[in-house]
Design a protein around this motif. Structure first.
Motif, PDB file in Angstrom:
ATOM      1  N   SER A 189       0.824  -1.212   0.000  1.00 19.66           N
ATOM      2  CA  SER A 189       0.000   0.000   0.000  1.00 19.66           C
ATOM      3  C   SER A 189       0.857   1.261   0.000  1.00 19.66           C
ATOM      4  O   SER A 189       0.562   2.236  -0.709  1.00 19.66           O
ATOM      5  CB  SER A 189      -0.954   0.005   1.196  1.00 19.66           C
ATOM      6  OG  SER A 189      -0.228  -0.065   2.408  1.00 19.66           O
ATOM      7  N   VAL A 218       2.381   1.841  -3.430  1.00 19.67           N
ATOM      8  CA  VAL A 218       1.404   2.408  -4.363  1.00 19.67           C
ATOM      9  C   VAL A 218       1.240   3.900  -4.107  1.00 19.67           C
ATOM     10  O   VAL A 218       1.164   4.706  -5.040  1.00 19.67           O
ATOM     11  CB  VAL A 218       0.052   1.682  -4.243  1.00 19.67           C
ATOM     12  CG1 VAL A 218      -0.985   2.334  -5.152  1.00 19.67           C
ATOM     13  CG2 VAL A 218       0.200   0.207  -4.596  1.00 19.67           C
ATOM     14  N   GLN A 219       1.213   4.266  -2.846  1.00 18.65           N
ATOM     15  CA  GLN A 219       1.072   5.677  -2.503  1.00 18.65           C
ATOM     16  C   GLN A 219       2.255   6.488  -3.050  1.00 18.65           C
ATOM     17  O   GLN A 219       2.065   7.563  -3.618  1.00 18.65           O
ATOM     18  CB  GLN A 219       0.983   5.836  -0.990  1.00 18.65           C
ATOM     19  CG  GLN A 219       0.826   7.275  -0.513  1.00 18.65           C
ATOM     20  CD  GLN A 219       0.726   7.357   1.003  1.00 18.65           C
ATOM     21  OE1 GLN A 219       0.284   6.417   1.654  1.00 18.65           O
ATOM     22  NE2 GLN A 219       1.155   8.481   1.560  1.00 18.65           N
ATOM     23  N   ASP A 262       2.060   6.756  -6.851  1.00 18.75           N
ATOM     24  CA  ASP A 262       0.989   7.653  -7.296  1.00 18.75           C
ATOM     25  C   ASP A 262       1.408   9.112  -7.182  1.00 18.75           C
ATOM     26  O   ASP A 262       0.816   9.978  -7.825  1.00 18.75           O
ATOM     27  CB  ASP A 262      -0.270   7.404  -6.473  1.00 18.75           C
ATOM     28  CG  ASP A 262      -1.529   7.438  -7.310  1.00 18.75           C
ATOM     29  OD1 ASP A 262      -2.594   7.737  -6.767  1.00 18.75           O
ATOM     30  OD2 ASP A 262      -1.442   7.174  -8.525  1.00 18.75           O
ATOM     31  N   ARG A 264      -1.890   4.425  -9.474  1.00 21.35           N
ATOM     32  CA  ARG A 264      -2.867   3.558  -8.820  1.00 21.35           C
ATOM     33  C   ARG A 264      -3.892   2.993  -9.817  1.00 21.35           C
ATOM     34  O   ARG A 264      -4.091   1.776  -9.861  1.00 21.35           O
ATOM     35  CB  ARG A 264      -3.563   4.305  -7.679  1.00 21.35           C
ATOM     36  CG  ARG A 264      -4.474   3.420  -6.825  1.00 21.35           C
ATOM     37  CD  ARG A 264      -5.193   4.242  -5.763  1.00 21.35           C
ATOM     38  NE  ARG A 264      -4.265   4.917  -4.873  1.00 21.35           N
ATOM     39  CZ  ARG A 264      -3.749   4.367  -3.782  1.00 21.35           C
ATOM     40  NH1 ARG A 264      -4.086   3.137  -3.436  1.00 21.35           N
ATOM     41  NH2 ARG A 264      -2.911   5.050  -3.017  1.00 21.35           N
ATOM     42  N   LEU A 270      -2.199   0.406 -12.000  1.00 19.31           N
ATOM     43  CA  LEU A 270      -1.980  -0.872 -11.322  1.00 19.31           C
ATOM     44  C   LEU A 270      -3.282  -1.650 -11.220  1.00 19.31           C
ATOM     45  O   LEU A 270      -3.302  -2.883 -11.384  1.00 19.31           O
ATOM     46  CB  LEU A 270      -1.393  -0.636  -9.929  1.00 19.31           C
ATOM     47  CG  LEU A 270      -1.042  -1.893  -9.129  1.00 19.31           C
ATOM     48  CD1 LEU A 270       0.044  -2.698  -9.832  1.00 19.31           C
ATOM     49  CD2 LEU A 270      -0.589  -1.525  -7.713  1.00 19.31           C
ATOM     50  N   GLN A 271      -4.367  -0.958 -10.965  1.00 22.25           N
ATOM     51  CA  GLN A 271      -5.674  -1.621 -10.898  1.00 22.25           C
ATOM     52  C   GLN A 271      -6.024  -2.256 -12.234  1.00 22.25           C
ATOM     53  O   GLN A 271      -6.564  -3.366 -12.278  1.00 22.25           O
ATOM     54  CB  GLN A 271      -6.742  -0.613 -10.475  1.00 22.25           C
ATOM     55  CG  GLN A 271      -6.599  -0.142  -9.025  1.00 22.25           C
ATOM     56  CD  GLN A 271      -7.455   1.046  -8.699  1.00 22.25           C
ATOM     57  OE1 GLN A 271      -8.084   1.639  -9.582  1.00 22.25           O
ATOM     58  NE2 GLN A 271      -7.489   1.446  -7.423  1.00 22.25           N
ATOM     59  N   THR A 328      -6.215   9.673  -9.667  1.00 22.39           N
ATOM     60  CA  THR A 328      -6.427   9.829  -8.227  1.00 22.39           C
ATOM     61  C   THR A 328      -5.770  11.098  -7.707  1.00 22.39           C
ATOM     62  O   THR A 328      -4.812  11.606  -8.281  1.00 22.39           O
ATOM     63  CB  THR A 328      -5.868   8.628  -7.451  1.00 22.39           C
ATOM     64  OG1 THR A 328      -4.463   8.522  -7.717  1.00 22.39           O
ATOM     65  CG2 THR A 328      -6.565   7.342  -7.866  1.00 22.39           C
ATOM     66  N   GLY A 340      -4.931   9.591  -3.158  1.00 24.36           N
ATOM     67  CA  GLY A 340      -5.453   8.240  -3.005  1.00 24.36           C
ATOM     68  C   GLY A 340      -6.916   8.090  -3.327  1.00 24.36           C
ATOM     69  O   GLY A 340      -7.449   6.990  -3.293  1.00 24.36           O
ATOM     70  N   LEU A 362       5.316   2.839 -11.530  1.00 20.59           N
ATOM     71  CA  LEU A 362       5.092   1.566 -10.847  1.00 20.59           C
ATOM     72  C   LEU A 362       6.352   0.704 -10.886  1.00 20.59           C
ATOM     73  O   LEU A 362       6.673  -0.004  -9.921  1.00 20.59           O
ATOM     74  CB  LEU A 362       3.916   0.837 -11.489  1.00 20.59           C
ATOM     75  CG  LEU A 362       2.552   1.490 -11.258  1.00 20.59           C
ATOM     76  CD1 LEU A 362       1.507   0.905 -12.216  1.00 20.59           C
ATOM     77  CD2 LEU A 362       2.092   1.307  -9.817  1.00 20.59           C
ATOM     78  N   THR A 407      -4.366  -5.908  -4.978  1.00 25.42           N
ATOM     79  CA  THR A 407      -4.906  -4.697  -5.605  1.00 25.42           C
ATOM     80  C   THR A 407      -6.399  -4.842  -5.865  1.00 25.42           C
ATOM     81  O   THR A 407      -7.187  -3.923  -5.589  1.00 25.42           O
ATOM     82  CB  THR A 407      -4.162  -4.406  -6.920  1.00 25.42           C
ATOM     83  OG1 THR A 407      -2.763  -4.253  -6.650  1.00 25.42           O
ATOM     84  CG2 THR A 407      -4.693  -3.149  -7.585  1.00 25.42           C
ATOM     85  N   THR A 454      -8.781  -4.243  -2.954  1.00 28.83           N
ATOM     86  CA  THR A 454      -9.048  -2.881  -2.482  1.00 28.83           C
ATOM     87  C   THR A 454     -10.216  -2.220  -3.209  1.00 28.83           C
ATOM     88  O   THR A 454     -10.635  -1.127  -2.810  1.00 28.83           O
ATOM     89  CB  THR A 454      -7.805  -1.991  -2.676  1.00 28.83           C
ATOM     90  OG1 THR A 454      -7.551  -1.816  -4.083  1.00 28.83           O
ATOM     91  CG2 THR A 454      -6.587  -2.599  -2.000  1.00 28.83           C
TER      92      THR A 454
END
Length: 862
Positions: free
Chosen positions: A299, A302-303, A306, A315, A318-319, A348, A351, A375, A407, A410
Motif C-alpha cells: 500500500s 502504491v502511494q 501515485d 494507482r 496498477l488496478q 487519483t 489516493g 510503478l 490490488t 481494495t
C-alpha cells in the motif's frame, strides 16, 4: 575482550550558521572498542533459504569493497538489493551482515532502518556518540562527523566498516548521506525503488526476485516439518505456484495453515475462492517479525508511485494490470484508447478518485507509459526501459499475481466492474490486426481476466472480448481449446443472462462452428439446425443472425457429405437474402459465392466458375477490387477454373490475386499465405511438379514462422509438399514424409479428425506408389473402417476410400475383387452423387478397366 579503539576529536569550536546555533562539547565518553555493532539486525527467518541472490551479493562486495569491475570503472563499494516488497531483501541483507561479522571481516557494523532521512541522520549521530565518543547536540553535525570518519585517511589506522540501509523509501532522502568510497568499507541498501540515483558510482544493483519453485517448496516443507506437519509434495509444489513463490506470501501461508490447522489443499481452495480477500488468509500473528500482511504489504509503495509524475495515474494503472496476465501484458493494451479513457476518468488525488478535469485533462499514451514507469520504479511491476513508441506491441509488462490479488481486494464492487470491463475493452481494441505473438499474449490476458471477473464480463451483456478470444484460439489452430472456450461461454451466458439471450445464441453458434471444424460436421449441422429453430422463434425468420444460421446449416450438411442438399439449401437462402437484405448486400454476395462452391462440389465445376464470374463483376462494382470478399471470389474462381480443366488459367489468375494480396495485407497475412498455397498447387497441376514442391517448401518455412509448426494450415502445407515431391518422382520420399506428418496430425488434431484420416489416405497411396502394393491395400482397408465409423458410409471421403481400396486390390493382383468393389461403389455413387457427377463417371471408367483386365486374363495393370 579487549579491542581496538579510535581516538576521536577532543573538542570543537562552536559556530553560528544562519539562524541555527550548534553547540559542541568536549568528549564525555570514551570511544567504543572494536568490533562494535550499532542497530539491531533482524532475526533470521525460520527455515531461511540460501538463495542465488546471496551469492551474487557476496561476490559484488568481496574483498571489503575493493573489487574493480573493469578498466576505468569505479571501485565497487556498495550494493543495492532492489525488488518487490516481500521478496526477502531484508533477510538477504541480514544474512550478509551476520556472515561478514562472524568471519571477522567487519570492525564496525551499522544497521539503519532507512525509511526516512531523519532516521538515517539519527543513526549516524548515535554512531558518532557510541563509536567516536563525541557529544554533539545537533544530529546533522554529528552525522557529518561520522561520515567524515568513514572517509579513508592516510596514516590513520583503518577500520573495516559495514553500513546497511534497510528499506530505503525515498532515495532523495539519502542525498549527502551515502558513506564515502573506501577500500575498507562496504555499503548495502535494500529498497523497493529502482531509481537511477540509488546506483551511483561504485554501487551495484542486485535484483531480488521470488523464490525459485524449489526454494518455495523447501521452505514450506521445512516450516511444516518443524511443526510436525507433512503434506504431499505435489500439494506443496502446487501451493507454491499459486502464491507465485513470493517469500512473504509463502511464509504467511505456512503460518496460517499451522495456526488454523489447514492442509495445503484446503488453503489452495480458500485462495481460489475469489470471494475471500488476502486479509482473511493472513495469520493473526505474522511470522519472522514481519510488519505487513500480504494485503497491506504494497500500500505504501502504491502511494509513493501515485505521487510520481504523472501524478495520480499509477494507482488506476496498477488496478488495470491487476485483471490481466501477470506473466506478460502487451504495453499496447495499457496505452490503448479504452485504457487511456479509464485512466482519465479515474486519476487519483491523495489516493481518492478525482475528476478528469482536475487531473489535467485527457491522459495520453506517454502519460500511461509514465504511470508504468512509476510503478516500475517502486518494483510494483516490471516494465523494461523502452526506447520505442509507448504503444509498441512488442513491449510487455509483468506484475506479480499476489500484488494483483491484493490490488483487486481494495476495489469496491462498482470499481471492480468498471476496471474489469475497461481491461476487456483495452484487449478488444488491440486485437484486430495484432501479430501472432501479441495475439497469444491477448489470449492469456483474456483467460486471466475471465478467471477473476467472469461475472463482470457478462453484465449488462457479454463483453465482445470473450467472443474474440474464443475465435482467436480456433483461428490460430487451437480448435479444441476454442471448443472448450465456447462450451464454457455458452454455459455462463445461459446462467448469467438467459437461454434465449442473443449472446447465448451467439455462443452456441460459435461452438457449433468449431465443433464442425474439429471434424464433427454432422454434429455441427445438427447443432445449427437446433439453433435455427431457436433463432427463428426468438429473433424472427428474417433477422440477419437467423439467415446466417441457415447458411451454417447448409454448410455443415455439405461438409458432412450431402453436397446436393447444401447447394439446394444455399439457393433457397439466397432468395431470402435478396428479399431481406437486397442483391448488393455483402452477405448476399457472400451467399452467392457459397452457392457457386456447393454447385462445384456437387460436380458442376464449369457452372461454379461461370457463377463466380458474374459474382466477381458485382463485387468489384459494389465493394471494390481490393475488398476481402472480392479477392476471395477471385481466388475461388481460379480454383473452379482449374477444376474445370483450365489449370494454366487458374495458376495465372492466382498469381494476379497474390499481387493484390501482397499489396493489400502484406506477405505474412494468413490469406496471402493461402493464395500462395493455391498458386503452388495449380502450377503443379499445370505440369510443373518440381516447381510446386519448391513453392510449398518456401511456403512451409513462412507458415511455420508466422503460424507455428502445429497450426492446421502449416500441417496442410507439409501435406502438399509431400504430395508434390511424390509427383515430381520421389514416391518413397513422399511416403516417408506423409508417415512423419501423420504422427503430428494425431498429436495435434487427434486420430479421428478428418484431416488425420486424409493423411492416412495419403500414406497408403504413396506406399503403394513406392512399390508396397499389398501394404497400400491393407492400409486402405483399415482406413475405410475408420472413415465409415467417423464420417458415415455415404460421405464423399468414405466413397473415395472405397475407390482407392478397390484400385490397390486390383493392383495387388485381385482384378475380380477390384471389379466387384467398383460395381458396388458405382451403385452408391449414383445414389449419393447422381449419375453425371465426375466421381460417378470415374467409377464407371474404373469398373470397365478392371472388367477388361479380367477379360484379358491379367490380374494387374501393366
Amino acid at each position: 575482550m579487549a579491542g581496538d579503539t579510535f581516538e576521536g576529536p577532543t573538542g570543537f569550536q562552536s559556530g553560528d550558521h544562519s539562524t541555527q546555533h550548534n553547540h559542541f562539547h568536549s568528549t564525555s565518553r570514551p570511544p567504543a572498542r572494536w568490533p562494535y555493532q550499532l542497530g539491531v539486525i533482524p532475526p533470521r527467518a525460520e527455515c531461511f533459504q540460501d538463495r542465488a541472490e546471496a551469492a551474487r551479493l557476496r561476490q559484488a562486495l568481496a574483498g571489503g569493497g575493493t573489487a574493480v569491475v573493469g578498466p576505468n570503472q569505479p571501485v565497487l563499494t556498495g550494493g543495492v538489493l532492489a525488488g518487490l516488497g516481500g521478496v526477502g531483501k531484508t533477510q538477504l541483507a541480514a544474512d550478509y551482515a551476520r556472515t561478514a561479522w562472524a568471519a571477522g571481516e567487519v570492525n564496525v557494523l551499522v544497521w539503519i532502518t532507512a525509511g526516512t532521512r531523519s532516521a538515517v541522520v539519527a543513526a549516524y549521530a548515535q554512531a558518532a556518540v557510541e563509536v567516536l565518543g563525541v557529544d554533539v547536540e545537533d544530529p546533522e553535525v554529528a552525522a557529518a562527523v561520522f561520515l567524515a570518519w568513514l572517509e579513508p585517511k592516510a596514516g590513520s589506522r583503518p577500520c573495516r566498516w559495514l553500513v546497511i540501509f534497510d528499506d530505503v523509501a525515498e532515495p532523495a532522502g539519502l542525498r549527502g548521506l551515502w558513506p564515502p568510497a573506501s577500500p575498507h568499507g562496504r555499503t548495502l541498501a535494500t529498497t523497493r525503488r529502482q531509481d537511477a540515483a540509488l546506483t551511483g558510482p561504485g554501487r551495484r544493483r542486485i535484483e531480488v526476485g521470488e523464490f525459485t519453485p524449489g526454494e518455495a517448496a523447501n521452505y514450506l516443507t521445512s516450516v511444516l516439518a518443524a511443526h510436525d506437519r507433512t503434506e504431499p509434495a505435489d500439494d506443496i509444489t502446487a501451493l507454491a505456484g499459486d502464491l507465485g513463490c513470493l517469500p512473504l506470501a509463502v511464509s504467511q501461508a505456512a503460518a496460517y495453515m499451522i495456526d488454523a490447522g489447514k492442509s495445503c489443499a484446503a488453503y489452495r481452495a480458500l485462495l481460489a475462492d475469489r470471494a475471500r480477500t488476502l486479509a482473511e488468509l493472513s495469520p493473526d500473528l505474522l511470522p519472522d517479525d514481519q510488519n505487513h500482511t500480504m494485503a497491506a504489504a504494497w500500500s505504501l509503495s502504491v502511494q509513493y508511485a501515485d505521487q510520481l509524475k504523472p501524478v495520480g495515474l499509477a494507482r488506476p494503472m496498477l488496478q488495470l494490470t491487476a485483471f490481466l496476465n501477470p506473466n506478460g501484458i502487451p504495453a499496447s493494451v495499457l496505452t490503448s484508447k479504452p485504457a487511456l479513457d479509464h485512466l482519465t476518468a479515474h486519476r487519483t488525488a491523495n489516493g481518492q478518485a478525482a475528476d478528469a478535469d482536475a487531473g489535467g485533462g485527457a491522459v495520453r499514451a506517454d502519460d500511461a507509459d509514465g504511470a508504468l514507469r512509476a510503478l516500475h520504479r517502486l518494483s510494483l511491476l516490471h516494465a523494461p526501459d523502452y526506447t520505442s513508441d509507448p504503444g509498441d506491441s512488442g513491449r510487455t509488462v509483468r506484475v506479480h499475481q499476489i500484488v494483483q490479488r491484493a490490488t483487486r481486494d481494495t476495489l469496491t464492487p462498482a470499481q471492480y466492474q468498471r476496471t474489469a470491463r475497461a481491461a476487456a475493452g483495452a484487449l478488444t481494441a488491440v486485437w484486430p490486426g495484432a501479430a501472432t505473438a501479441t495475439i497469444q499474449a491477448l489470449q492469456a490476458c483474456t483467460a486471466a481476466l475471465t478467471a477473476c471477473a467472469e461475472t463482470n464480463l457478462h453484465k449488462p451483456e457479454v463483453h465482445p472480448v470473450l467472443f474474440l478470444a474464443g475465435n482467436s484460439l480456433g483461428s490460430s489452430g487451437q480448435v479444441n481449446a476454442a471448443i472448450d472456450h465456447f462450451q464454457q461461454l455458452a454455459a455462463t451466458t445461459r446462467h448469467h443472462l438467459r437461454p434465449d439471450h442473443p449472446d447465448t445464441l451467439s455462443a452456441r453458434s460459435d461452438l457449433a462452428s468449431w465443433q464442425g471444424t474439429a471434424g464433427g460436421a454432422a454434429g455441427a449441422a445438427a447443432a445449427f439446425a437446433d439453433l435455427l429453430s431457436d433463432r427463428e422463434r426468438v429473433l424472427g425468420p428474417d433477422h440477419p443472425h437467423t439467415l446466417t444460421t441457415r447458411g451454417n446449416v447448409a454448410r455443415w450438411r455439405g461438409e458432412a457429405g450431402d453436397v446436393t442438399e447444401a447447394a439446394a439449401a444455399t439457393a433457397d437462402l439466397l432468395d431470402h437474402m435478396v428479399r431481406v437484405l437486397g442483391p448488393d448486400d455483402p452477405d448476399t454476395l457472400a451467399t452467392r459465392n457459397n452457392l457457386a462452391s456447393w454447385r462445384g462440389k456437387a460436380g458442376d465445376a464449369a457452372g461454379a466458375a461461370e457463377a463466380l464470374v458474374d459474382l466477381l463483376a458485382d463485387q468489384e462494382r459494389v465493394l471494390g477490387p481490393d475488398h476481402h470478399y472480392t479477392l476471395t471470389t477471385r481466388n475461388n474462381l481460379a480454383y473452379w477454373r482449374g477444376m474445370a480443366g483450365d489449370t494454366a488459367g487458374a495458376a495465372e489468375a492466382l498469381a494476379d490475386v497474390l499481387g493484390h494480396m501482397m499489396r493489400r495485407v502484406g506477405p505474412d497475412d494468413p490469406d496471402t499465405l493461402t493464395v500462395r498455397g493455391n498458386l503452388a498447387r495449380w502450377r503443379g497441376e499445370s505440369g510443373d511438379a518440381a516447381g510446386a514442391a519448391a513453392a510449398f517448401a518456401d511456403l512451409l518455412g513462412d507458415r511455420e514462422r508466422v503460424l507455428g509448426p502445429d497450426h492446421p494450415h502449416t500441417l496442410t502445407t507439409r501435406n502438399n509438399l509431400a504430395y508434390w515431391r511424390g509427383e515430381s518422382g520421389d514416391a518413397a520420399g513422399a511416403a516417408e514424409a506423409f508417415a512423419d506428418l501423420l504422427g503430428h496430425m494425431v498429436r495435434v488434431l487427434g486420430p479421428d479428425h478428418p484431416e488425420t484420416l486424409t493423411t492416412r489416405n495419403n500414406v497408403a497411396e504413396w506406399r503403394g506408389m513406392a512399390g508396397d502394393v499389398a501394404g497400400a491395400a491393407a492400409a486402405f482397408a483399415d482406413l475405410l473402417s475408420d472413415r465409415e465409423r467417423v464420417l458415415g458410409p455415404d460421405h464423399p471421403h468414405t466413397l473415395n476410400t472405397r475407390n482407392n481400396l478397390a484400385s490397390w486390390r486390383g493392383m495387388a493382383g485381385d482384378a475380380a475383387g477390384a471389379a466387384a468393389a467398383f460395381a458396388d461403389l458405382l451403385r452408391d455413387r449414383e445414389r449419393v452423387l447422381g449419375p453425371d457427377h465426375p466421381h460417378t463417371l470415374n467409377t464407371r471408367n474404373n469398373l470397365a478397366y478392371w472388367r477388361e483386365r479380367i477379360a484379358e486374363g491379367s490380374g494387374t495393370a501393366e
